[in-house]
Design a protein around this motif. Structure first.
Motif, short mmCIF file in Angstrom:
data_model
loop_
_atom_site.label_atom_id
_atom_site.label_comp_id
_atom_site.label_asym_id
_atom_site.label_seq_id
_atom_site.Cartn_x
_atom_site.Cartn_y
_atom_site.Cartn_z
N THR A 1 21.51 -105.34 27.28
CA THR A 1 22.28 -104.45 26.84
C THR A 1 23.37 -103.83 27.70
N VAL A 3 25.51 -101.36 29.53
CA VAL A 3 25.57 -99.99 30.01
C VAL A 3 26.86 -99.74 30.57
N PHE A 11 19.53 -92.34 32.91
CA PHE A 11 20.21 -93.15 32.15
C PHE A 11 20.17 -94.73 32.13
N VAL A 12 19.95 -95.44 33.36
CA VAL A 12 19.76 -96.66 33.34
C VAL A 12 18.36 -97.23 32.82
N SER A 14 16.67 -95.21 30.74
CA SER A 14 16.78 -95.11 29.19
C SER A 14 17.22 -96.31 28.55
N GLN A 15 18.27 -96.81 29.08
CA GLN A 15 18.76 -98.02 28.58
C GLN A 15 17.70 -99.15 28.42
N LYS A 18 15.19 -98.58 25.82
CA LYS A 18 15.63 -98.87 24.47
C LYS A 18 15.43 -100.37 24.21
N ASN A 19 15.72 -101.03 25.30
CA ASN A 19 15.69 -102.49 25.21
C ASN A 19 14.16 -103.14 24.89
N THR A 86 20.99 -103.92 31.32
CA THR A 86 19.32 -103.92 31.52
C THR A 86 19.07 -104.96 30.58
N SER A 137 13.82 -93.24 25.63
CA SER A 137 15.18 -93.90 25.24
C SER A 137 16.03 -92.93 24.79
N ALA A 140 19.68 -92.97 25.89
CA ALA A 140 20.46 -94.41 25.81
C ALA A 140 20.68 -94.18 23.90
N SER A 145 28.51 -94.08 23.83
CA SER A 145 29.02 -95.43 24.66
C SER A 145 30.56 -95.04 24.91
#
Length: 179
Positions: A1, A3, A11-12, A14-15, A18-19, A86, A137, A140, A145
């Protein structure tokens, strides 16, 4: 995804979380479980760093996978670098089946989480994907965005072709200006 370029560890991660949730949602939808997974983060210079992790038992529960990824995340995340993407890959997929009981109750705990995520999937059918999600998550799923932060829409979004709406697009490039 994708970022937005960030060097913020929270933050990273969290992404990535989410993935992992998205991959597990898809695996559960198809009745599959994973025995191994790998995750990666991609730097702004398109360098990849990743880690492969074997699971004790097959699972499609994101909380278990996120916890294991969290334990190893600092091996691949380097403070001060910008990251742009990520990803996660579930490997050694097989059909979901009941776990053999063990002395320490991990199979029972895994079964309880499987029932919880069945309900999460039912909630998602009714209220939409990520109506219920893991706390890891949160950033994210709630942080805007770069595209959402723009003040104006692109010309393509302002002047859609007949029949286009929202995410439904016709795959024809627009040439020249619309008048």
């Amino acid at each position: 995804t994708f970022v937005p370029a960030s060097n913020d560890r929270t933050f990273v991660f969290s992404q990535l979380s989410k993935n992992i949730e998205n991959a597990c949602i898809k695996a559960r939808r198809h009745g599959l479980c994973s025995k191994r997974f790998c995750f990666f983060i991609k730097t702004q210079q398109f360098n990849y760093r990743g880690c492969q992790i074997d699971l004790e038992r097959q699972t499609a529960n994101p909380n278990e996978i996120v916890n294991l990824a969290s334990n190893r995340f600092d091996e691949v995340f380097k403070k001060g670098e910008l990251y742009r993407a990520t990803g996660v890959t579930l490997m050694e997929l097989s059909e979901q089946k009941t776990d053999q009981l063990d002395l320490f109750g991990k199979a029972v705990k895994n079964e309880k989480f499987s029932r919880i995520f069945e309900q999460v999937d039912k909630t998602a059918e009714k209220f939409g994907k990520h109506a219920v999600f893991l706390g890891s998550s949160f950033t994210a799923l709630t942080q805007k965005s770069p595209k959402e932060g723009r003040n104006c829409k692109s010309e393509r979004e302002q002047n859609p072709f007949k029949g286009e709406r929202g995410r439904l697009r016709i795959g024809i490039p627009r040439l020249g200006s619309v008048g």
